[in-house]
Design a protein around this motif. Structure first.
Motif, PDB file in Angstrom:
ATOM      1  N   LEU A 243      45.699 -20.492  31.264  1.00 15.06           N
ATOM      2  CA  LEU A 243      44.722 -19.618  31.913  1.00 15.06           C
ATOM      3  C   LEU A 243      44.133 -18.621  30.918  1.00 15.06           C
ATOM      4  CD1 LEU A 243      46.589 -18.895  35.275  1.00 15.06           C
ATOM      5  CD2 LEU A 243      44.509 -20.243  34.997  1.00 15.06           C
ATOM      6  N   LEU A 244      44.982 -18.078  30.087  1.00 17.12           N
ATOM      7  CA  LEU A 244      44.521 -17.127  29.081  1.00 17.12           C
ATOM      8  C   LEU A 244      43.559 -17.797  28.100  1.00 17.12           C
ATOM      9  CD1 LEU A 244      44.983 -14.159  28.336  1.00 17.12           C
ATOM     10  CD2 LEU A 244      46.811 -14.911  26.798  1.00 17.12           C
ATOM     11  N   THR A 245      43.871 -19.021  27.727  1.00 16.15           N
ATOM     12  CA  THR A 245      42.986 -19.779  26.841  1.00 16.15           C
ATOM     13  C   THR A 245      41.643 -20.040  27.505  1.00 16.15           C
ATOM     14  OG1 THR A 245      44.891 -20.854  25.802  1.00 16.15           O
ATOM     15  CG2 THR A 245      42.754 -21.910  25.513  1.00 16.15           C
ATOM     16  N   ALA A 246      41.674 -20.391  28.791  1.00 13.61           N
ATOM     17  CA  ALA A 246      40.428 -20.660  29.515  1.00 13.61           C
ATOM     18  C   ALA A 246      39.540 -19.419  29.555  1.00 13.61           C
ATOM     19  CB  ALA A 246      40.738 -21.139  30.935  1.00 13.61           C
ATOM     20  N   TYR A 247      40.139 -18.250  29.772  1.00 12.53           N
ATOM     21  CA  TYR A 247      39.346 -17.013  29.777  1.00 12.53           C
ATOM     22  C   TYR A 247      38.695 -16.794  28.414  1.00 12.53           C
ATOM     23  CZ  TYR A 247      37.981 -12.161  30.479  1.00 12.53           C
ATOM     24  OH  TYR A 247      37.251 -11.010  30.580  1.00 12.53           O
ATOM     25  N   THR A 248      39.447 -17.052  27.359  1.00 13.57           N
ATOM     26  CA  THR A 248      38.908 -16.887  26.005  1.00 13.57           C
ATOM     27  C   THR A 248      37.760 -17.853  25.746  1.00 13.57           C
ATOM     28  OG1 THR A 248      41.124 -16.225  25.275  1.00 13.57           O
ATOM     29  CG2 THR A 248      39.538 -16.834  23.574  1.00 13.57           C
ATOM     30  N   TYR A 249      37.883 -19.064  26.259  1.00 10.30           N
ATOM     31  CA  TYR A 249      36.833 -20.076  26.107  1.00 10.30           C
ATOM     32  C   TYR A 249      35.548 -19.674  26.807  1.00 10.30           C
ATOM     33  CZ  TYR A 249      38.599 -24.467  24.064  1.00 10.30           C
ATOM     34  OH  TYR A 249      39.011 -25.440  23.217  1.00 10.30           O
ATOM     35  N   TYR A 250      35.667 -19.369  28.099  1.00 12.62           N
ATOM     36  CA  TYR A 250      34.499 -19.364  28.971  1.00 12.62           C
ATOM     37  C   TYR A 250      33.980 -17.986  29.353  1.00 12.62           C
ATOM     38  CZ  TYR A 250      35.953 -24.218  29.478  1.00 12.62           C
ATOM     39  OH  TYR A 250      36.315 -25.503  29.224  1.00 12.62           O
ATOM     40  N   GLN A 251      34.802 -16.930  29.230  1.00 13.09           N
ATOM     41  CA  GLN A 251      34.355 -15.623  29.700  1.00 13.09           C
ATOM     42  C   GLN A 251      34.192 -14.594  28.591  1.00 13.09           C
ATOM     43  OE1 GLN A 251      33.790 -14.926  33.331  1.00 13.09           O
ATOM     44  NE2 GLN A 251      32.547 -13.533  32.104  1.00 13.09           N
ATOM     45  N   HIS A 252      35.155 -14.543  27.692  1.00 13.83           N
ATOM     46  CA  HIS A 252      35.146 -13.453  26.716  1.00 13.83           C
ATOM     47  C   HIS A 252      33.875 -13.403  25.862  1.00 13.83           C
ATOM     48  CE1 HIS A 252      36.573 -10.409  23.966  1.00 13.83           C
ATOM     49  NE2 HIS A 252      36.338 -11.225  22.954  1.00 13.83           N
ATOM     50  N   PRO A 253      33.393 -14.502  25.279  1.00 10.74           N
ATOM     51  CA  PRO A 253      32.191 -14.380  24.443  1.00 10.74           C
ATOM     52  C   PRO A 253      30.968 -13.886  25.214  1.00 10.74           C
ATOM     53  CG  PRO A 253      33.312 -16.467  24.050  1.00 10.74           C
ATOM     54  CD  PRO A 253      33.937 -15.867  25.275  1.00 10.74           C
ATOM     55  N   TRP A 254      30.943 -14.109  26.502  1.00  9.66           N
ATOM     56  CA  TRP A 254      29.768 -13.770  27.303  1.00  9.66           C
ATOM     57  C   TRP A 254      29.782 -12.312  27.739  1.00  9.66           C
ATOM     58  CZ3 TRP A 254      29.313 -14.566  33.139  1.00  9.66           C
ATOM     59  CH2 TRP A 254      28.004 -14.313  33.570  1.00  9.66           C
ATOM     60  N   THR A 255      30.957 -11.773  28.107  1.00  9.85           N
ATOM     61  CA  THR A 255      31.016 -10.412  28.639  1.00  9.85           C
ATOM     62  C   THR A 255      31.720  -9.421  27.712  1.00  9.85           C
ATOM     63  OG1 THR A 255      32.945 -11.123  29.912  1.00  9.85           O
ATOM     64  CG2 THR A 255      30.834 -11.047  31.058  1.00  9.85           C
ATOM     65  N   ALA A 256      32.705  -9.863  26.937  1.00 11.38           N
ATOM     66  CA  ALA A 256      33.356  -9.013  25.937  1.00 11.38           C
ATOM     67  C   ALA A 256      33.775  -7.663  26.517  1.00 11.38           C
ATOM     68  CB  ALA A 256      32.429  -8.823  24.723  1.00 11.38           C
ATOM     69  N   ALA A 257      34.633  -7.695  27.517  1.00 11.26           N
ATOM     70  CA  ALA A 257      35.065  -6.456  28.177  1.00 11.26           C
ATOM     71  C   ALA A 257      36.100  -5.690  27.361  1.00 11.26           C
ATOM     72  CB  ALA A 257      35.640  -6.783  29.557  1.00 11.26           C
ATOM     73  N   PHE A 258      36.783  -6.386  26.457  1.00 12.42           N
ATOM     74  CA  PHE A 258      37.829  -5.737  25.653  1.00 12.42           C
ATOM     75  C   PHE A 258      37.922  -6.453  24.318  1.00 12.42           C
ATOM     76  CE2 PHE A 258      39.644  -8.754  28.685  1.00 12.42           C
ATOM     77  CZ  PHE A 258      40.268  -9.660  27.841  1.00 12.42           C
TER      78      PHE A 258
END
Length: 715
Positions: A243-258
């Motif tokens: 799950l953590l990997t999936a968040y890094t794949y699909y969400q983090h580059p787009w929103t970069a909350a932290f």
């Protein structure tokens, strides 16, 4: 009696009989068939009732004469003109076809690794049919896709027409000279881009040859971190790391909350400086929508789902943190993530509440200042990163919700140049199957470019949008906004240039540029005849490139993986296509437009398997389609299984999930072209409630004898 008289009266004792009429044409062949059976017509197979009675059946269908006479049920075990032996062979072949997939699946379970076998069993237990499980095992997803069927080149196929529409194959379409186009359509005319073919000849750059979701993140933290220390929902660290990997794949580059590195380092070390249980549970709740093998991941209202449980735990921890007198950086970060989750579940009004509280906490910590409210260098970096992430998320919401921004000005902390200080943003490295090469996703350029675009979107929202009213703009204002947007686009770094983009987050940057351009050009302004032509040409220019990018995105990566931004532009292009279909007359134009419409609708349908708001948007588009276009769409959505057809099936099956209208709290502006409609009537909440009333009216009318399809109101 002379021979002549005998020819007329062959039986002198019965002179009253009339002469025989000539035989009908073709009767001789039928008579010869029945020779030796006293003139009875020979049949290929009798009905089951006659076979049981051992009666002479005339094989009439649907009921033979004996079954009609006896009043018995007339059933045939054979097809018309099929003998019983032929029917047995056919049934044996059909049974063999049904058994073969199960045998193949059994072989997979016997021969594959434990990890792959567990993955297959998980899909079976989640209710997937054997055909779906086999497709995932063979062509699959994530690492299984290419490890089981390795190949040097991979592309998806369009669902209706395999070729690109002629309307977008224009000489000035720069994306037709891109690397991703060349590697996908290298057998097509190069349109003047042969130099790219020479550069790519023999290239081993997997980014242009394989889908991004087949790659694997290479980071020691993902294999070493014990995520279960931070949540009470589950102790399955293998699942939590995925799950953590999936968040890094699909969400983090787009929103970069932290800041990702600080977050992972503290999680692995058990420190609470840049990590907290609240933030971890919020991230895991969001990630549940990004893992395609998580059961019921769109049904956020069901308590047994992982997304519900992580969200519930995050809300419990949020209640504790929000009562504290001092603000915490990780609480602000968690609020951003929870706001994202609320948006994807069509509850963005709830998400705005989280966002407003996060902004108040951010001001308390003074993170929008030039020093981010601290002298500690590491804390300053983490705070400044989150300040920009918070600012950009509220800017994104303000623009797409059609409301003024919650934060008028960007953070004072200057963003570093990625070419000078890429480490400030961090990096994500991936490796594709059957390759040892590590590739960066160019995270620093992606985040900085997105931050700059969100700053411009915030300016547009602040200058143009008024709550409850249409955009306040003039033609000159729109041209000024376009000029500023064009300047941002012209300043893109080389790694994100139109000829080089390939990864989903790269393509989305270009999609947003053309989508925003179309949106501002559609602001209701007064135009002179000359300006009307200019407006039309600009919009058409942007529409062509938007469709090109969406098609390239699909061919390389498909629309199956989590990507909420896709929903915005699939709906935008689909709505434009519906309008053009209404006016098109030429068969070639109709077919090309249907190809685009089916692609957009299928994309929304696929996204609807990840988050619920896409289910709602798909339904809005589907029910505006004409009946023949809808039937065409069904053939591509339900290719492996029959579509729902009865009132009890529609709205309850996995292929047509229910609309949870009572949960919708969404002010997101659906990108449909309605120039005479105010922003309130374009909000998702308004449109879905209107849809709900139409559905109820349709059901009532159906009970009164209407022929409308149950659950599907006519547009």
């Amino acid at each position: 009696m002379d021979p002549a008289t005998r020819a007329i009266h062959p039986n002198p004792r019965r002179p009253g009989l009339l002469p025989l009429a000539p035989a009908p044409v073709g009767s001789s062949s039928r008579a010869s068939v029945g020779a030796g059976s006293r003139g009875r017509r020979q049949v290929t197979a009798a009905c089951e009732a006659c076979r049981k009675r051992k009666s002479k059946c005339n094989a009439e269908r649907p009921r033979c004469s004996l079954c009609v006479r006896h009043g018995t049920d007339c059933q045939y075990a054979t097809a018309p003109a099929e003998t019983h032996s032929q029917a047995l062979k056919r049934k044996h072949s059909e049974l063999q076809d049904r058994i073969t997939p199960y045998e193949e699946l059994f072989d997979f379970l016997k021969t594959k690794s434990d990890t792959e076998s567990v993955e297959i069993l998980r899909r079976i237990r989640s209710g997937a049919d054997v055909g779906s499980v086999l497709r995932h095992a063979k062509d699959g997803d994530l690492l299984i896709q290419l490890s089981l069927a390795p190949e040097s080149r991979r592309r998806y196929e369009f669902p209706y027409k395999a070729e690109m529409p002629a309307s977008i194959l224009l000489p000035d379409n720069l994306y037709l000279r891109s690397f991703v186009f060349e590697t996908t359509f290298n057998d097509l005319p190069s349109l003047g881009s042969s130099h790219l073919s020479q550069q790519l000849q023999g290239s081993s750059d997997d980014r242009y040859l394989k889908p991004f979701h087949a790659a694997q993140i290479i980071d020691p933290n993902f294999s070493n971190v014990v995520v279960s220390k931070w949540t009470t929902v589950t102790s399955n660290d293998h699942l939590l790391r995925r799950l953590l990997t999936a968040y890094t794949y699909y969400q983090h580059p787009w929103t970069a909350a932290f800041h990702l590195k600080y977050f992972l380092d503290d999680m692995a070390a058990g420190r609470e400086r840049f990590c907290s249980s609240l933030l971890v549970n919020a991230v895991l709740a969001a990630a549940c929508h990004m893992c395609r093998d998580i059961p019921d991941r769109t049904k956020f209202w069901l308590p047994h789902t992982l997304a519900y449980q992580f969200s519930a735990e995050a809300r419990r921890l949020w209640d504790i943190e929000s009562r504290k007198s001092t603000s915490n950086l990780t609480t602000i970060q968690a609020a951003i993530v929870l706001s994202i989750v609320a948006t994807t579940t069509a509850m963005d009004k709830v998400g705005t509440s989280y966002l407003s509280q996060a902004i108040a906490m951010a001001y308390n910590l003074n993170i929008f200042s030039a020093t981010a409210g601290t002298d500690d260098e590491a804390v300053r970096k983490a705070r400044a990163f989150t300040a920009w992430g918070l600012f950009c998320w509220q800017a994104w919401q303000g623009f797409y919700f059609g409301i003024p921004p919650l934060i008028s000005h960007p953070p004072q902390y200057p963003l570093p140049d990625p070419r000078v200080d890429p480490q400030w943003y961090g990096e994500i490295w991936v490796r594709y199957p059957l390759s040892q090469t590590l590739f960066p996703i160019n995270l620093s350029h992606v985040i900085r470019t997105n931050f700059d675009l969100r700053k411009l979107m915030n300016d547009i929202a602040g200058e143009v949008f008024v709550v409850g009213k249409p955009p306040n703009a003039t033609a000159q204002k729109v041209l000024d906004l376009k000029s500023r947007l064009d300047a941002w686009f012209a300043d893109l770094p080389e790694t994100l240039a139109p000829t080089r983009v390939v990864l989903p987050d790269h393509l989305k940057i270009h999609l947003e540029y053309y989508g925003i351009l179309i949106s501002i050009m559609r602001f209701p302004v007064k135009l002179t005849p000359n300006l009307e032509v200019t407006w039309h040409n600009i919009i058409r220019y942007a529409e062509v490139r938007l469709e090109t990018l969406l098609r390239l995105y699909y061919l390389r990566h498909s629309f199956e993986c989590y990507d909420p931004l896709l929903m915005q532009y699939l709906m935008l292009l689909g709505d434009t296509t519906l309008e053009k279909l209404h006016n098109a007359t030429e068969p070639e134009d109709l077919e090309a437009l249907r190809s685009t419409l089916v692609l957009c609708a299928k994309g929304l349908y696929d996204q609807g398997h990840n988050y619920h708001i896409a289910v709602l948007v798909f339904r809005l588009m589907r029910d505006r389609m004409k009946e023949n276009d809808f039937d065409l769409l069904r053939t591509h959505l339900f290719a492996s299984s029959p579509p729902p057809t009865t009132a009890s099936e529609i709205g309850t099956s996995e292929d047509d999930p229910p609309l949870m209208v009572k949960y919708v709290r969404a002010q997101w502006q659906v990108p449909i072209h309605t120039p005479d409609t105010g922003p309130t009537k374009r909000s998702l909440e308004y449109l879905v409630r209107e849809y709900g009333m139409l559905s109820l009216d349709s059901e009532i009318a159906g009970q009164g004898g209407s022929s409308a399809e149950p659950g599907r109101p006519r547009p």
